[in-house]
Design a protein around this motif. Structure first.
Motif, PDB file in Angstrom:
ATOM      1  N   PRO A   1       0.845  -1.194   0.000  1.00  0.00           N
ATOM      2  CA  PRO A   1       0.000   0.000   0.000  1.00  0.00           C
ATOM      3  C   PRO A   1       0.878   1.240   0.000  1.00  0.00           C
ATOM      4  CG  PRO A   1      -0.082  -1.121   2.127  1.00  0.00           C
ATOM      5  CD  PRO A   1       0.720  -1.984   1.207  1.00  0.00           C
ATOM      6  N   VAL A   2       0.433   2.249  -0.703  1.00  0.00           N
ATOM      7  CA  VAL A   2       1.270   3.432  -0.863  1.00  0.00           C
ATOM      8  C   VAL A   2       0.860   4.594   0.028  1.00  0.00           C
ATOM      9  CG1 VAL A   2       1.962   2.834  -3.199  1.00  0.00           C
ATOM     10  CG2 VAL A   2      -0.049   4.276  -2.848  1.00  0.00           C
ATOM     11  N   GLN A   3      -0.297   4.515   0.654  1.00  0.00           N
ATOM     12  CA  GLN A   3      -0.700   5.626   1.513  1.00  0.00           C
ATOM     13  C   GLN A   3       0.311   5.781   2.641  1.00  0.00           C
ATOM     14  OE1 GLN A   3      -2.465   2.846   1.017  1.00  0.00           O
ATOM     15  NE2 GLN A   3      -3.428   2.113   2.872  1.00  0.00           N
ATOM     16  N   ASP A   4       0.606   6.995   2.933  1.00  0.00           N
ATOM     17  CA  ASP A   4       1.526   7.374   4.006  1.00  0.00           C
ATOM     18  C   ASP A   4       3.010   7.157   3.700  1.00  0.00           C
ATOM     19  OD1 ASP A   4      -0.633   8.186   5.588  1.00  0.00           O
ATOM     20  OD2 ASP A   4      -0.836   6.193   6.473  1.00  0.00           O
ATOM     21  N   ARG A   5       3.367   6.416   2.668  1.00  0.00           N
ATOM     22  CA  ARG A   5       4.774   6.191   2.354  1.00  0.00           C
ATOM     23  C   ARG A   5       5.422   7.500   1.903  1.00  0.00           C
ATOM     24  NH1 ARG A   5       4.106   1.883   4.687  1.00  0.00           N
ATOM     25  NH2 ARG A   5       4.331  -0.154   3.742  1.00  0.00           N
ATOM     26  N   VAL A   6       6.654   7.709   2.323  1.00  0.00           N
ATOM     27  CA  VAL A   6       7.450   8.838   1.852  1.00  0.00           C
ATOM     28  C   VAL A   6       8.522   8.244   0.943  1.00  0.00           C
ATOM     29  CG1 VAL A   6       9.045  10.681   2.504  1.00  0.00           C
ATOM     30  CG2 VAL A   6       7.015  10.220   3.904  1.00  0.00           C
TER      31      VAL A   6
ATOM     32  N   GLU B   1      16.659   1.354  12.082  1.00  0.00           N
ATOM     33  CA  GLU B   1      15.454   2.177  11.953  1.00  0.00           C
ATOM     34  C   GLU B   1      14.314   1.389  11.306  1.00  0.00           C
ATOM     35  OE1 GLU B   1      15.949   6.377  10.691  1.00  0.00           O
ATOM     36  OE2 GLU B   1      17.994   5.708  10.207  1.00  0.00           O
ATOM     37  N   PRO B   2      13.318   0.990  12.082  1.00  0.00           N
ATOM     38  CA  PRO B   2      12.214   0.225  11.500  1.00  0.00           C
ATOM     39  C   PRO B   2      11.428   0.999  10.446  1.00  0.00           C
ATOM     40  CG  PRO B   2      11.808   0.703  13.828  1.00  0.00           C
ATOM     41  CD  PRO B   2      13.187   1.179  13.516  1.00  0.00           C
ATOM     42  N   GLY B   3      11.448   2.333  10.511  1.00  0.00           N
ATOM     43  CA  GLY B   3      10.699   3.140   9.547  1.00  0.00           C
ATOM     44  C   GLY B   3      11.411   3.361   8.223  1.00  0.00           C
ATOM     45  N   VAL B   4      12.684   2.977   8.142  1.00  0.00           N
ATOM     46  CA  VAL B   4      13.411   3.062   6.871  1.00  0.00           C
ATOM     47  C   VAL B   4      13.162   1.758   6.139  1.00  0.00           C
ATOM     48  CG1 VAL B   4      15.665   3.261   5.755  1.00  0.00           C
ATOM     49  CG2 VAL B   4      15.174   4.608   7.792  1.00  0.00           C
ATOM     50  N   LEU B   5      12.394   1.826   5.055  1.00  0.00           N
ATOM     51  CA  LEU B   5      12.008   0.616   4.333  1.00  0.00           C
ATOM     52  C   LEU B   5      12.983   0.262   3.219  1.00  0.00           C
ATOM     53  CD1 LEU B   5       8.176   1.307   4.087  1.00  0.00           C
ATOM     54  CD2 LEU B   5       9.453   0.090   5.880  1.00  0.00           C
ATOM     55  N   THR B   6      13.493   1.273   2.520  1.00  0.00           N
ATOM     56  CA  THR B   6      14.381   1.027   1.383  1.00  0.00           C
ATOM     57  C   THR B   6      15.353   2.174   1.233  1.00  0.00           C
ATOM     58  OG1 THR B   6      12.554  -0.061   0.205  1.00  0.00           O
ATOM     59  CG2 THR B   6      14.450   0.578  -1.106  1.00  0.00           C
TER      60      THR B   6
ATOM     61  N   ASP C   1       6.504   6.408   6.838  1.00  0.00           N
ATOM     62  CA  ASP C   1       5.626   7.576   6.860  1.00  0.00           C
ATOM     63  C   ASP C   1       6.475   8.814   7.139  1.00  0.00           C
ATOM     64  OD1 ASP C   1       6.197   7.409   9.631  1.00  0.00           O
ATOM     65  OD2 ASP C   1       4.296   6.409  10.045  1.00  0.00           O
ATOM     66  N   GLN C   2       5.828   9.957   7.216  1.00  0.00           N
ATOM     67  CA  GLN C   2       6.542  11.218   7.432  1.00  0.00           C
ATOM     68  C   GLN C   2       7.292  11.223   8.756  1.00  0.00           C
ATOM     69  OE1 GLN C   2       6.892  13.593   5.094  1.00  0.00           O
ATOM     70  NE2 GLN C   2       8.219  14.790   6.433  1.00  0.00           N
ATOM     71  N   ALA C   3       6.691  10.659   9.782  1.00  0.00           N
ATOM     72  CA  ALA C   3       7.349  10.625  11.097  1.00  0.00           C
ATOM     73  C   ALA C   3       8.637   9.808  11.036  1.00  0.00           C
ATOM     74  CB  ALA C   3       6.402  10.050  12.147  1.00  0.00           C
TER      75      ALA C   3
ATOM     76  N   ARG D   1      20.178  17.458  -5.375  1.00  0.00           N
ATOM     77  CA  ARG D   1      18.808  17.798  -5.780  1.00  0.00           C
ATOM     78  C   ARG D   1      17.893  16.734  -5.203  1.00  0.00           C
ATOM     79  NH1 ARG D   1      15.759  16.419 -10.745  1.00  0.00           N
ATOM     80  NH2 ARG D   1      13.961  17.791 -10.771  1.00  0.00           N
ATOM     81  N   LEU D   2      16.929  17.151  -4.396  1.00  0.00           N
ATOM     82  CA  LEU D   2      15.961  16.229  -3.816  1.00  0.00           C
ATOM     83  C   LEU D   2      14.679  16.277  -4.629  1.00  0.00           C
ATOM     84  CD1 LEU D   2      16.511  17.052  -0.048  1.00  0.00           C
ATOM     85  CD2 LEU D   2      17.451  15.145  -1.362  1.00  0.00           C
ATOM     86  N   VAL D   3      14.180  15.112  -4.999  1.00  0.00           N
ATOM     87  CA  VAL D   3      12.964  15.009  -5.795  1.00  0.00           C
ATOM     88  C   VAL D   3      11.888  14.360  -4.927  1.00  0.00           C
ATOM     89  CG1 VAL D   3      11.922  14.060  -7.891  1.00  0.00           C
ATOM     90  CG2 VAL D   3      14.358  14.735  -7.895  1.00  0.00           C
ATOM     91  N   GLU D   4      10.863  15.132  -4.610  1.00  0.00           N
ATOM     92  CA  GLU D   4       9.728  14.594  -3.862  1.00  0.00           C
ATOM     93  C   GLU D   4       8.819  13.852  -4.840  1.00  0.00           C
ATOM     94  OE1 GLU D   4       9.733  14.795  -0.647  1.00  0.00           O
ATOM     95  OE2 GLU D   4      11.374  16.224  -0.536  1.00  0.00           O
ATOM     96  N   THR D   5       8.240  12.752  -4.388  1.00  0.00           N
ATOM     97  CA  THR D   5       7.395  11.963  -5.285  1.00  0.00           C
ATOM     98  C   THR D   5       6.046  11.658  -4.625  1.00  0.00           C
ATOM     99  OG1 THR D   5       8.047   9.755  -4.521  1.00  0.00           O
ATOM    100  CG2 THR D   5       9.477  10.806  -6.169  1.00  0.00           C
ATOM    101  N   ASP D   6       5.113  11.255  -5.459  1.00  0.00           N
ATOM    102  CA  ASP D   6       3.852  10.680  -5.022  1.00  0.00           C
ATOM    103  C   ASP D   6       3.868   9.230  -5.478  1.00  0.00           C
ATOM    104  OD1 ASP D   6       2.658  12.998  -3.899  1.00  0.00           O
ATOM    105  OD2 ASP D   6       2.184  13.719  -5.902  1.00  0.00           O
ATOM    106  N   PRO D   7       4.017   8.284  -4.562  1.00  0.00           N
ATOM    107  CA  PRO D   7       4.062   6.876  -4.959  1.00  0.00           C
ATOM    108  C   PRO D   7       2.777   6.468  -5.657  1.00  0.00           C
ATOM    109  CG  PRO D   7       4.705   7.159  -2.649  1.00  0.00           C
ATOM    110  CD  PRO D   7       4.179   8.467  -3.125  1.00  0.00           C
TER     111      PRO D   7
END
Length: 106
Positions: free
Chosen positions: A4-9, A40-45, A66-68, A94-100
Motif C-alpha cells: 500500500p502506498v498511503q503514508d509512504r514517503v 530504523e524500522p521506519g526506513v524501508l528502502t 511515513d513522514q514521522a 537535488r531532492l525530488v519529492e514523489t507521489d508513490p
C-alpha cells in the motif's frame, strides 16, 4: 508483492560527488545506509546507484514508512554523521519529492 502506498514517503536524491573524494564518500554512504536499515524500522528502502559511465553522479532511492519515520531518520546520529562528514564532498544535491503510485518488490 505490491505494498500500500498511503503514508509512504518516497524520495529521490541526485548527487554529484567530488571525483577526488568518491571512494571516501562511498564508504561513508555505505556506513549510513547499513546503519539506517539495521536500526530504523521506519526506513524501508535505501538504494544507491551511479549513472552509467559517471560514477560521481549518485542517485539514491529512499522509502520511509511515513513522514514521522522520515523526520526521525534525519535526527539519527548515523545520518547526522554522514551529512557532516560528506558536506565538502557533495558538489550538488537535488531532492525530488514523489507521489508513490505502485510499490513492488520480490
Amino acid at each position: 508483492m505490491a505494498q500500500p502506498v498511503q503514508d509512504r514517503v518516497v524520495r529521490l536524491a541526485e548527487l554529484e560527488i567530488d571525483p577526488a573524494r568518491l571512494e571516501e564518500y562511498r564508504l561513508l554512504l555505505r556506513e549510513e545506509i547499513e546503519a539506517s536499515i539495521r536500526v530504523e524500522p521506519g526506513v524501508l528502502t535505501l538504494y544507491a546507484v551511479s549513472v552509467k559511465g559517471h560514477p560521481d553522479q549518485i542517485r539514491l532511492f529512499e522509502m520511509y514508512r511515513d513522514q514521522a519515520a522520515y523526520e526521525a531518520h534525519l535526527q539519527t546520529p548515523h545520518f547526522r554523521k554522514y551529512k557532516t562528514q560528506t558536506q565538502n564532498m557533495v558538489k550538488s544535491l537535488r531532492l525530488v519529492e514523489t507521489d508513490p503510485v505502485l510499490l513492488g518488490a520480490k
